[in-house]
Enzyme design. Sequence first.
Site, PDB file in Angstrom:
ATOM      1  N   HIS A 175     -47.510 -25.924  40.741  1.00  0.00           N
ATOM      2  CA  HIS A 175     -48.352 -25.320  39.713  1.00  0.00           C
ATOM      3  C   HIS A 175     -49.822 -25.556  39.988  1.00  0.00           C
ATOM      4  CE1 HIS A 175     -49.246 -29.237  37.824  1.00  0.00           C
ATOM      5  NE2 HIS A 175     -47.964 -29.539  37.985  1.00  0.00           N
ATOM      6  N   CYS A 191     -44.327 -33.322  40.123  1.00  0.00           N
ATOM      7  CA  CYS A 191     -44.696 -31.931  40.373  1.00  0.00           C
ATOM      8  C   CYS A 191     -45.739 -31.864  41.490  1.00  0.00           C
ATOM      9  CB  CYS A 191     -45.243 -31.284  39.107  1.00  0.00           C
ATOM     10  SG  CYS A 191     -43.975 -30.902  37.872  1.00  0.00           S
TER      11      CYS A 191
END
Length: 229
Positions: A175, A191
């Site tokens: 992301h 992440c």
Amino acid sequence: MFNSIKLNARLAAAAFGALAVGTVALSNAAAAAPLPIFPFILTPPTEAVQPPVQSMPQAQDEDRSVELPARLRRQVVAYPTREAPGTIIIDTPHTYLYLVLGGGQAIRYGIGVGRDGFTWSGTQTISKKAEWPDWTPPPEMIARQPYLPRHMAGGPGNPLGARAMYLGGTVYRIHGTNAPETIGTHVSSGCLRLTNEDVTDLYSRVNVGTKVIVLPMTDRRADLGSAVR
């Protein structure tokens, strides 16, 4: 005596004329600007009230402009691999993401990866893509950080940034970020983050089903990607 009476009559007529003129002038002035009933009560002059100035709303935590080191900037590099073009390879130790182009080349992006104790490795596929995604922290993250919001709408202040690519059925994502200064560091809960500009570029190049290989932190091989001149 008769002359004296005439003189007095003339003086009286003159006085009456002056009084009449003064009365007319006073009447005209009163018509133009009526006198207050109670002249001893002074009323302060009134001023037009200006409407309050509305300040321009400011987005919180907008993506800040940060000059990345040269090695972390998006660039095409030599990257020999047997993986098919379109494959994403996460070089966790060196904080790089490679998008394989084929012909011994790849696009290399600088990334932020998991902090100590939160790195992982394996092979996944992109199962979902989203623009300006909402963020719902998983229960295990809330257990560690109870102050986190239970849900946050997508936007400039959202920690997932401009784009997100979800990895299989895991809680992990590739992301964007509203903290570009963290690129090149070990900072996340697992992440993989890019600048909003870079994640938007990557998002446009990959599809749902793209293979993603995450190399372990124990893989200490020298970086294979060298810039193509």
